[in-house]
Design a protein around this motif. Structure first.
Motif, mmCIF file in Angstrom:
data_model
loop_
_atom_site.group_PDB
_atom_site.id
_atom_site.type_symbol
_atom_site.label_atom_id
_atom_site.label_comp_id
_atom_site.label_asym_id
_atom_site.label_seq_id
_atom_site.Cartn_x
_atom_site.Cartn_y
_atom_site.Cartn_z
ATOM 1 N N GLN A 125 0.818 -1.219 0.000
ATOM 2 C CA GLN A 125 0.000 0.000 0.000
ATOM 3 C C GLN A 125 0.850 1.267 0.000
ATOM 4 O O GLN A 125 0.475 2.268 -0.587
ATOM 5 C CB GLN A 125 -0.918 0.027 1.229
ATOM 6 N N ASN A 126 1.984 1.211 0.705
ATOM 7 C CA ASN A 126 2.847 2.383 0.816
ATOM 8 C C ASN A 126 3.910 2.438 -0.279
ATOM 9 O O ASN A 126 4.686 3.395 -0.330
ATOM 10 C CB ASN A 126 3.513 2.427 2.198
ATOM 11 N N GLY A 127 3.943 1.416 -1.153
ATOM 12 C CA GLY A 127 4.921 1.411 -2.234
ATOM 13 C C GLY A 127 6.359 1.473 -1.725
ATOM 14 O O GLY A 127 7.191 2.196 -2.263
ATOM 15 N N ARG A 128 6.630 0.709 -0.662
ATOM 16 C CA ARG A 128 7.964 0.700 -0.050
ATOM 17 C C ARG A 128 8.489 -0.730 0.010
ATOM 18 O O ARG A 128 8.382 -1.400 1.035
ATOM 19 C CB ARG A 128 7.946 1.278 1.366
ATOM 20 N N PRO A 129 9.073 -1.222 -1.098
ATOM 21 C CA PRO A 129 9.636 -2.578 -1.061
ATOM 22 C C PRO A 129 10.651 -2.685 0.085
ATOM 23 O O PRO A 129 11.439 -1.773 0.301
ATOM 24 C CB PRO A 129 10.339 -2.718 -2.410
ATOM 25 N N GLY A 130 10.579 -3.792 0.818
ATOM 26 C CA GLY A 130 11.515 -3.996 1.925
ATOM 27 C C GLY A 130 11.058 -3.393 3.247
ATOM 28 O O GLY A 130 11.761 -3.482 4.252
ATOM 29 N N LEU A 131 9.863 -2.766 3.275
ATOM 30 C CA LEU A 131 9.367 -2.143 4.501
ATOM 31 C C LEU A 131 9.314 -3.148 5.653
ATOM 32 O O LEU A 131 9.771 -2.854 6.755
ATOM 33 C CB LEU A 131 7.977 -1.543 4.266
ATOM 34 N N MET A 132 8.788 -4.347 5.405
ATOM 35 C CA MET A 132 8.670 -5.343 6.476
ATOM 36 C C MET A 132 10.029 -5.642 7.093
ATOM 37 O O MET A 132 10.182 -5.630 8.308
ATOM 38 C CB MET A 132 8.070 -6.649 5.941
ATOM 39 N N GLU A 133 10.996 -5.914 6.236
ATOM 40 C CA GLU A 133 12.348 -6.258 6.709
ATOM 41 C C GLU A 133 12.990 -5.084 7.453
ATOM 42 O O GLU A 133 13.513 -5.235 8.552
ATOM 43 C CB GLU A 133 13.220 -6.668 5.514
ATOM 44 N N LYS A 134 12.929 -3.903 6.843
ATOM 45 C CA LYS A 134 13.619 -2.731 7.412
ATOM 46 C C LYS A 134 12.991 -2.220 8.698
ATOM 47 O O LYS A 134 13.688 -1.766 9.599
ATOM 48 C CB LYS A 134 13.667 -1.601 6.380
ATOM 49 N N LEU A 135 11.671 -2.279 8.812
ATOM 50 C CA LEU A 135 10.986 -1.711 9.979
ATOM 51 C C LEU A 135 10.516 -2.760 10.983
ATOM 52 O O LEU A 135 9.768 -2.452 11.904
ATOM 53 C CB LEU A 135 9.793 -0.850 9.518
#
Length: 184
Positions: A125-135
Motif C-alpha cells: 500500500q505504501n509502495g515501499r519494497p523492503g518495509l517489512m524487513e527494514k521496519l
C-alpha cells in the motif's frame, strides 16, 4: 526528556485513511472511540482472532524516522503505518521493553502485550519494497486499555513502576511464523 504522545490516529474501518486527532477517548477493554478495532471493523477484528492487545497500537516516531533514514528508505508519514499512537522521545527498543508492563498515557493506563510487526499489505500500500524487513523491530506494540478516559497530543507516556507481569502477556492465536522476520 519525557516521552510524549505526538499523534493520535483512528480509522473507522480497514483501508480507510487514518484521521489525525488532537484528543481521543480510550474505552477499557475496547480501544479508542471511533477506531476500527473498537468498532470491530478492522482487518483483524474477527472473533476467532480476539486478543486483548487489539485495543490500540503505539509506535516510536523517533525510531521510525531514524530507521527509514538509516536504511535509505523513502520517508513515510508515521500515520501511514496505521498505528494509533505515535510517541516522541522514546526509542522503539524502549517501547518494545514495555511488553509485559502497564504504561500510563496521560491519565489512562494500558498493558503492552506484544510487538506489532509490519505486514506485506502495508508494504504494498505504501509502495515501499523492503518495509517489512527494514521496519520489523520498530513498528510498535499492541496494547490493552485498562483505565480509560481522555488522552491528548502532548500527554506523557511512561511505564508504571512495579507492574511487570510477563505471564499476563497474550499474543493471541498467531501462528508461530507470524513473529519471524522475513529474512529469517
Amino acid at each position: 526528556a519525557t516521552a510524549k504522545i505526538e499523534g493520535i490516529y483512528v480509522s473507522p474501518k480497514s483501508s480507510v485513511i487514518m484521521e489525525s486527532l488532537k484528543d481521543a477517548t480510550l474505552i477499557p477493554g475496547v480501544g479508542i472511540q471511533g477506531d476500527r478495532y473498537a468498532l470491530k471493523t478492522g482487518t483483524y477484528s474477527a472473533k476467532f482472532l480476539d486478543e486483548p492487545g487489539k485495543n490500540l497500537t503505539m509506535i516510536s516516531a523517533d525510531s521510525i524516522e531514524s530507521t527509514m533514514s538509516d536504511t535509505g528508505m523513502k520517508p513515510l508519514p508515521v500515520r501511514d503505518l496505521r498505528r494509533n499512537i505515535s510517541v516522541r522521545g522514546l526509542t522503539a527498543e524502549a517501547l518494545n521493553d514495555m511488553i509485559g508492563h502497564e504504561v500510563r498515557l496521560g491519565d489512562c493506563r494500558v498493558f503492552v502485550h506484544r510487538t506489532c510487526v509490519p505486514c506485506s499489505y502495508r508494504e504494498a500500500q505504501n509502495g515501499r519494497p523492503g518495509l517489512m524487513e527494514k521496519l520489523w523491530d520498530v513498528c510498535g506494540v499492541n496494547c490493552e486499555v485498562l483505565d480509560g478516559g481522555n488522552i491528548h497530543v502532548g500527554d506523557s507516556v511512561a511505564v508504571v513502576a512495579d507492574t511487570h507481569q510477563p505471564k499476563r502477556v497474550n499474543p493471541g492465536s498467531k501462528p508461530p511464523g507470524f513473529f519471524v522476520r522475513p529474512s529469517e
